[in-house]
Design a protein around this motif. Structure first.
Motif, PDB file in Angstrom:
ATOM      1  N   PHE A  26      33.909  14.642 -10.388  1.00  0.00           N
ATOM      2  CA  PHE A  26      33.222  13.847 -11.401  1.00  0.00           C
ATOM      3  C   PHE A  26      34.052  13.742 -12.677  1.00  0.00           C
ATOM      4  N   ARG A  27      34.721  14.830 -13.052  1.00  0.00           N
ATOM      5  CA  ARG A  27      35.543  14.782 -14.274  1.00  0.00           C
ATOM      6  C   ARG A  27      36.756  13.878 -14.085  1.00  0.00           C
ATOM      7  N   VAL A  28      37.384  13.946 -12.922  1.00  0.00           N
ATOM      8  CA  VAL A  28      38.559  13.109 -12.662  1.00  0.00           C
ATOM      9  C   VAL A  28      38.167  11.637 -12.579  1.00  0.00           C
ATOM     10  N   LEU A  29      37.034  11.364 -11.956  1.00  0.00           N
ATOM     11  CA  LEU A  29      36.591   9.986 -11.781  1.00  0.00           C
ATOM     12  C   LEU A  29      35.808   9.441 -12.975  1.00  0.00           C
ATOM     13  N   GLN A  30      35.667  10.226 -14.024  1.00  0.00           N
ATOM     14  CA  GLN A  30      34.976   9.835 -15.256  1.00  0.00           C
ATOM     15  C   GLN A  30      33.533   9.405 -14.990  1.00  0.00           C
ATOM     16  N   ALA A  31      32.815  10.233 -14.257  1.00  0.00           N
ATOM     17  CA  ALA A  31      31.411   9.923 -13.961  1.00  0.00           C
ATOM     18  C   ALA A  31      30.590   9.971 -15.241  1.00  0.00           C
ATOM     19  N   ASN A  32      29.554   9.152 -15.280  1.00  0.00           N
ATOM     20  CA  ASN A  32      28.679   9.082 -16.445  1.00  0.00           C
ATOM     21  C   ASN A  32      27.822  10.352 -16.518  1.00  0.00           C
TER      22      ASN A  32
END
Length: 95
Positions: A26-32
Protein backbone atom coordinates in the motif's frame (compact mmCIF):
# COMPACT_ATOMS: atom_id res chain seq x y z
CA UNK A 1 1.14 -29.55 23.31
CA UNK A 2 4.26 -28.53 21.42
CA UNK A 3 2.62 -29.10 18.03
CA UNK A 4 -0.35 -26.96 19.05
CA UNK A 5 1.92 -24.11 20.17
CA UNK A 6 4.01 -24.44 17.03
CA UNK A 7 0.91 -24.23 14.82
CA UNK A 8 -0.40 -21.29 16.84
CA UNK A 9 2.90 -19.40 16.59
CA UNK A 10 3.29 -20.14 12.89
CA UNK A 11 -0.22 -18.87 12.20
CA UNK A 12 0.39 -15.75 14.29
CA UNK A 13 3.62 -15.09 12.38
CA UNK A 14 1.80 -15.58 9.07
CA UNK A 15 -0.86 -13.03 10.05
CA UNK A 16 1.76 -10.49 11.14
CA UNK A 17 3.85 -10.98 8.02
CA UNK A 18 0.79 -10.73 5.75
CA UNK A 19 -0.30 -7.53 7.49
CA UNK A 20 3.15 -6.03 6.94
CA UNK A 21 3.31 -7.17 3.31
CA UNK A 22 0.02 -5.40 2.63
CA UNK A 23 1.35 -2.29 4.39
CA UNK A 24 4.48 -2.29 2.23
CA UNK A 25 2.44 -2.75 -0.95
CA UNK A 26 0.00 0.00 0.00
CA UNK A 27 2.84 2.42 0.77
CA UNK A 28 4.64 1.68 -2.50
CA UNK A 29 1.45 1.94 -4.53
CA UNK A 30 0.37 5.14 -2.73
CA UNK A 31 -2.96 3.75 -1.55
CA UNK A 32 -5.45 6.25 -0.18
CA UNK A 33 -5.22 6.08 3.66
CA UNK A 34 -8.85 7.20 3.92
CA UNK A 35 -10.00 3.94 2.29
CA UNK A 36 -11.38 1.47 4.82
CA UNK A 37 -9.09 -1.47 4.09
CA UNK A 38 -5.99 0.68 3.89
CA UNK A 39 -6.88 2.47 7.11
CA UNK A 40 -7.43 -0.92 8.81
CA UNK A 41 -4.04 -2.22 7.65
CA UNK A 42 -2.22 0.97 8.68
CA UNK A 43 -3.97 1.10 12.05
CA UNK A 44 -3.20 -2.48 13.09
CA UNK A 45 0.28 -2.55 11.59
CA UNK A 46 1.16 0.55 13.62
CA UNK A 47 0.65 -1.54 16.76
CA UNK A 48 2.73 -4.38 15.34
CA UNK A 49 5.55 -2.04 14.32
CA UNK A 50 5.76 -0.19 17.64
CA UNK A 51 8.91 -2.06 18.84
CA UNK A 52 10.88 -1.19 15.66
CA UNK A 53 9.22 2.09 14.71
CA UNK A 54 12.10 4.55 14.87
CA UNK A 55 15.09 2.31 14.14
CA UNK A 56 15.28 3.07 10.40
CA UNK A 57 13.71 5.87 8.37
CA UNK A 58 11.39 5.17 5.47
CA UNK A 59 12.83 5.93 2.04
CA UNK A 60 10.92 8.26 -0.31
CA UNK A 61 11.10 6.87 -3.85
CA UNK A 62 9.60 9.05 -6.53
CA UNK A 63 6.08 9.79 -5.30
CA UNK A 64 5.86 6.65 -3.16
CA UNK A 65 7.60 5.40 -0.04
CA UNK A 66 9.64 2.28 0.61
CA UNK A 67 8.53 1.27 4.10
CA UNK A 68 11.83 0.21 5.66
CA UNK A 69 10.17 0.15 9.07
CA UNK A 70 7.75 -2.56 7.93
CA UNK A 71 10.57 -4.54 6.29
CA UNK A 72 12.63 -4.38 9.48
CA UNK A 73 9.50 -5.39 11.42
CA UNK A 74 9.12 -8.46 9.22
CA UNK A 75 12.71 -9.48 9.95
CA UNK A 76 12.31 -8.70 13.65
CA UNK A 77 9.21 -10.84 14.07
CA UNK A 78 10.64 -13.70 12.03
CA UNK A 79 13.70 -13.78 14.32
CA UNK A 80 11.62 -13.50 17.51
CA UNK A 81 9.23 -16.25 16.44
CA UNK A 82 12.20 -18.42 15.42
CA UNK A 83 13.77 -17.98 18.86
CA UNK A 84 10.49 -18.81 20.58
CA UNK A 85 10.08 -21.95 18.45
CA UNK A 86 13.62 -23.07 19.30
CA UNK A 87 12.90 -22.49 22.98
CA UNK A 88 9.74 -24.58 22.68
CA UNK A 89 11.77 -27.33 21.06
CA UNK A 90 14.16 -27.29 24.03
CA UNK A 91 11.34 -27.25 26.58
CA UNK A 92 9.25 -29.99 25.01
CA UNK A 93 11.71 -32.71 24.07
CA UNK A 94 8.98 -35.21 23.15
CA UNK A 95 6.86 -34.53 20.06
Amino acid sequence: MRKFLKILLNNALAVVELLLIFRIAFRVLQANPAAGVVNFIYHWSDYVLAPVNYIFPNIPFGGSTIDVVAISGMVFYAVIFGIVLKALKLLFVVD
